[in-house]
Design a protein around this motif. Structure first.
Motif, mmCIF file in Angstrom:
data_model
loop_
_atom_site.group_PDB
_atom_site.id
_atom_site.type_symbol
_atom_site.label_atom_id
_atom_site.label_comp_id
_atom_site.label_asym_id
_atom_site.label_seq_id
_atom_site.Cartn_x
_atom_site.Cartn_y
_atom_site.Cartn_z
ATOM 1 N N TRP A 75 -4.507 -5.327 -1.513
ATOM 2 C CA TRP A 75 -3.067 -5.551 -1.409
ATOM 3 C C TRP A 75 -2.805 -6.729 -0.476
ATOM 4 C CZ3 TRP A 75 0.496 -2.508 -4.050
ATOM 5 C CH2 TRP A 75 -0.010 -1.342 -4.645
ATOM 6 N N THR A 76 -1.837 -7.568 -0.825
ATOM 7 C CA THR A 76 -1.419 -8.635 0.075
ATOM 8 C C THR A 76 -0.278 -8.132 0.948
ATOM 9 O OG1 THR A 76 0.294 -9.546 -1.386
ATOM 10 C CG2 THR A 76 -1.985 -10.327 -1.708
ATOM 11 N N PRO A 77 -0.083 -8.727 2.110
ATOM 12 C CA PRO A 77 1.053 -8.321 2.944
ATOM 13 C C PRO A 77 2.389 -8.435 2.216
ATOM 14 C CG PRO A 77 -0.485 -9.618 4.233
ATOM 15 C CD PRO A 77 -0.966 -9.678 2.818
ATOM 16 N N GLN A 78 2.553 -9.486 1.425
ATOM 17 C CA GLN A 78 3.821 -9.652 0.727
ATOM 18 C C GLN A 78 4.034 -8.551 -0.302
ATOM 19 O OE1 GLN A 78 6.270 -11.949 1.581
ATOM 20 N NE2 GLN A 78 7.401 -10.471 0.315
ATOM 21 N N GLN A 79 2.980 -8.109 -0.971
ATOM 22 C CA GLN A 79 3.122 -6.997 -1.914
ATOM 23 C C GLN A 79 3.582 -5.736 -1.199
ATOM 24 O OE1 GLN A 79 -0.887 -7.166 -3.515
ATOM 25 N NE2 GLN A 79 -0.134 -7.913 -5.497
ATOM 26 N N LEU A 80 3.076 -5.512 -0.003
ATOM 27 C CA LEU A 80 3.488 -4.340 0.776
ATOM 28 C C LEU A 80 4.954 -4.445 1.179
ATOM 29 C CD1 LEU A 80 0.312 -4.103 3.037
ATOM 30 C CD2 LEU A 80 0.786 -2.814 0.946
ATOM 31 N N LEU A 81 5.359 -5.641 1.597
ATOM 32 C CA LEU A 81 6.751 -5.829 1.990
ATOM 33 C C LEU A 81 7.685 -5.697 0.792
ATOM 34 C CD1 LEU A 81 6.489 -8.797 4.516
ATOM 35 C CD2 LEU A 81 6.684 -6.348 5.006
ATOM 36 N N ASP A 82 7.239 -6.166 -0.356
ATOM 37 C CA ASP A 82 8.073 -6.025 -1.559
ATOM 38 C C ASP A 82 8.371 -4.552 -1.840
ATOM 39 O OD1 ASP A 82 8.080 -8.757 -1.906
ATOM 40 O OD2 ASP A 82 6.521 -8.771 -3.452
ATOM 41 N N VAL A 83 7.371 -3.694 -1.605
ATOM 42 C CA VAL A 83 7.586 -2.257 -1.785
ATOM 43 C C VAL A 83 8.622 -1.749 -0.785
ATOM 44 C CG1 VAL A 83 6.516 0.027 -1.608
ATOM 45 C CG2 VAL A 83 5.286 -1.845 -2.735
ATOM 46 N N ALA A 84 8.464 -2.148 0.471
ATOM 47 C CA ALA A 84 9.390 -1.677 1.512
ATOM 48 C C ALA A 84 10.811 -2.139 1.254
ATOM 49 C CB ALA A 84 8.916 -2.169 2.880
#
Length: 407
Positions: free
Chosen positions: A170-179
């Motif tokens: 997972w990339t950090p941006q993918q995680l933030l997109d979820v949040a």
């Protein structure tokens, strides 16, 4: 604070360390004890209490270290590091430390504060674009867990994806997109709530301002100066040898499996560091005192004072500073992710450092396993300062999926 379970009643019982050996009557591996405040009788009492807690909670392996003024006052390993091979637990094995990672990431942020490159009370939008309400959320609020941002590890769709393929990167941006699909849970600063989204943003802040990948920045500015040769922010799934295998029931059918090589990229700045008990023993006094082992400053005194200024969390005897917790006087952090749980904390008035590692997160009826061991140890050695975290205040790294999400 570093756990990864939902707060719902459908959770299997879980962001803060055998049974075969015990039943066979094997003695725990031990380093010399009886020095610097831990007498042989107390050491024996600790041995008995820890093994009893392990038996009750069905914990495969535990490492416990209690050092007073840096001396190895009590250092033990109990149980099994690799259930398939029957390898005994040892005190020098590599382990995943979960949300203890946050102490390192926030240290990087505070170093940039000392350099005048980041302001704690500046909005995160000063440094990073795309954060909902980022013009009202300060860097300080992110580090204190008071931003109100939804934690991506509470999202059931993401959780199901992670559970279906725990080796995915997972990339950090993918995680933030979820949040950021979710609205804020409260206005910034209104209250405290643990969210891994906060620390992912702080990791990106370090990268943006320093111009370096987070793992490189931490290597050069935190880990190397602190002499932590066996500590690293994971950039893949592999564990360095020798390591403790970690066991989890975070599986679709609830069976227990070895999660040692699951990809920790989902935790990144919030929980992906690998370390050892000995490195944590060295890191905790540095973290709490703000000084490196040679006496140089890790942080400026004023910045360190702000770091340790804990805000209320709403739970008795639990406060939270800038990427650091205060649990009834024990200052540090705990961590949990599939297969591993950790406590790394210091009681300054006793000049005592406590490190606990557990190679399981199958919490069951006993609750958080590292806190169970931490509570067991501190009730004996520091009865006026007992490590005790309510379930709701446990670190929350990845929530347990509800049946409706495929769990």
């Amino acid at each position: 604070m570093a756990r990864y379970r939902t707060r719902t009643a459908t959770a299997l019982a879980a962001a803060s360390l055998l049974l075969t050996a015990l039943c066979a009557g094997q003695a725990p591996a031990a380093a010399p004890s009886g020095r610097a405040g831990i007498d042989p009788a107390t050491a024996e009492k600790l041995d008995d209490a820890i093994t009893a807690a392990m038996r009750e909670a069905d914990i495969p392996g535990v490492g416990v270290g209690l050092w007073i003024d840096g001396e190895r006052s009590y250092e033990r390993a109990f149980g099994t590091a690799d259930k398939a091979a029957g390898t005994p637990m040892k005190t020098d094995l590599f382990t995943r430390i979960g949300s203890v990672t946050k102490t390192f990431t926030v240290t990087g942020v505070l170093q940039l504060v000392d350099e005048g490159k980041v302001r704690l009370d500046a909005p995160i939008s000063t440094y990073l674009d795309g954060v909902p309400g980022g013009d009202r959320i300060t860097v300080r609020q992110l580090a204190e867990m008071r931003s109100g941002l939804y934690s991506y590890t509470e999202d059931e769709s993401w959780l199901a994806s992670y559970q279906a393929d725990p080796h995915r990167s997972w990339t950090p941006q993918q995680l933030l997109d979820v949040a950021f699909k979710h609205p804020a849970e409260f206005r910034p600063g209104a209250r405290w709530a643990y969210s891994n989204t906060n620390t992912v943003l702080l990791g990106l802040l370090v990268e943006k301002v320093s111009g370096r990948p987070l793992h490189t920045y931490l290597d050069q500015h935190v880990l190397e100066p602190a002499g932590l040769d066996d500590t690293s922010l994971a950039t893949g799934s592999a564990m360095p040898d020798p390591y403790a295998h970690g066991y989890t029931n975070f599986t679709k059918d609830g069976t227990t499996t070895d999660a040692s090589t699951w990809n920790p990229s989902w935790a990144w700045a919030a929980g992906a560091i690998i370390s050892t008990m000995d490195d944590l023993r060295s890191w905790v006094p540095t973290l709490v005192n703000g000084r490196l082992p040679g006496g140089d400053r890790l942080l400026e005194p004023g910045t360190q004072a702000q770091r340790l200024r804990a805000v209320p969390t709403g739970y008795p005897d639990v406060g939270y500073g800038l990427g650091i917790a205060d649990v009834d006087g024990w200052i540090g952090h705990n961590g949990e992710l599939p297969g591993y749980e950790t406590i790394a904390a210091r009681l300054p008035q006793a000049r005592a450092t406590l490190v606990i590692v557990v190679n399981s997160d199958v919490d069951g009826k006993s609750g958080n396993l590292s806190s169970l061991i931490g509570n067991t140890v501190t009730k004996i050695v520091t009865p006026e300062h007992v490590w005790s975290l309510p379930v709701q205040a446990q670190p929350n790294a990845v929530p347990e999926p509800s049946p409706s999400s495929g769990g």
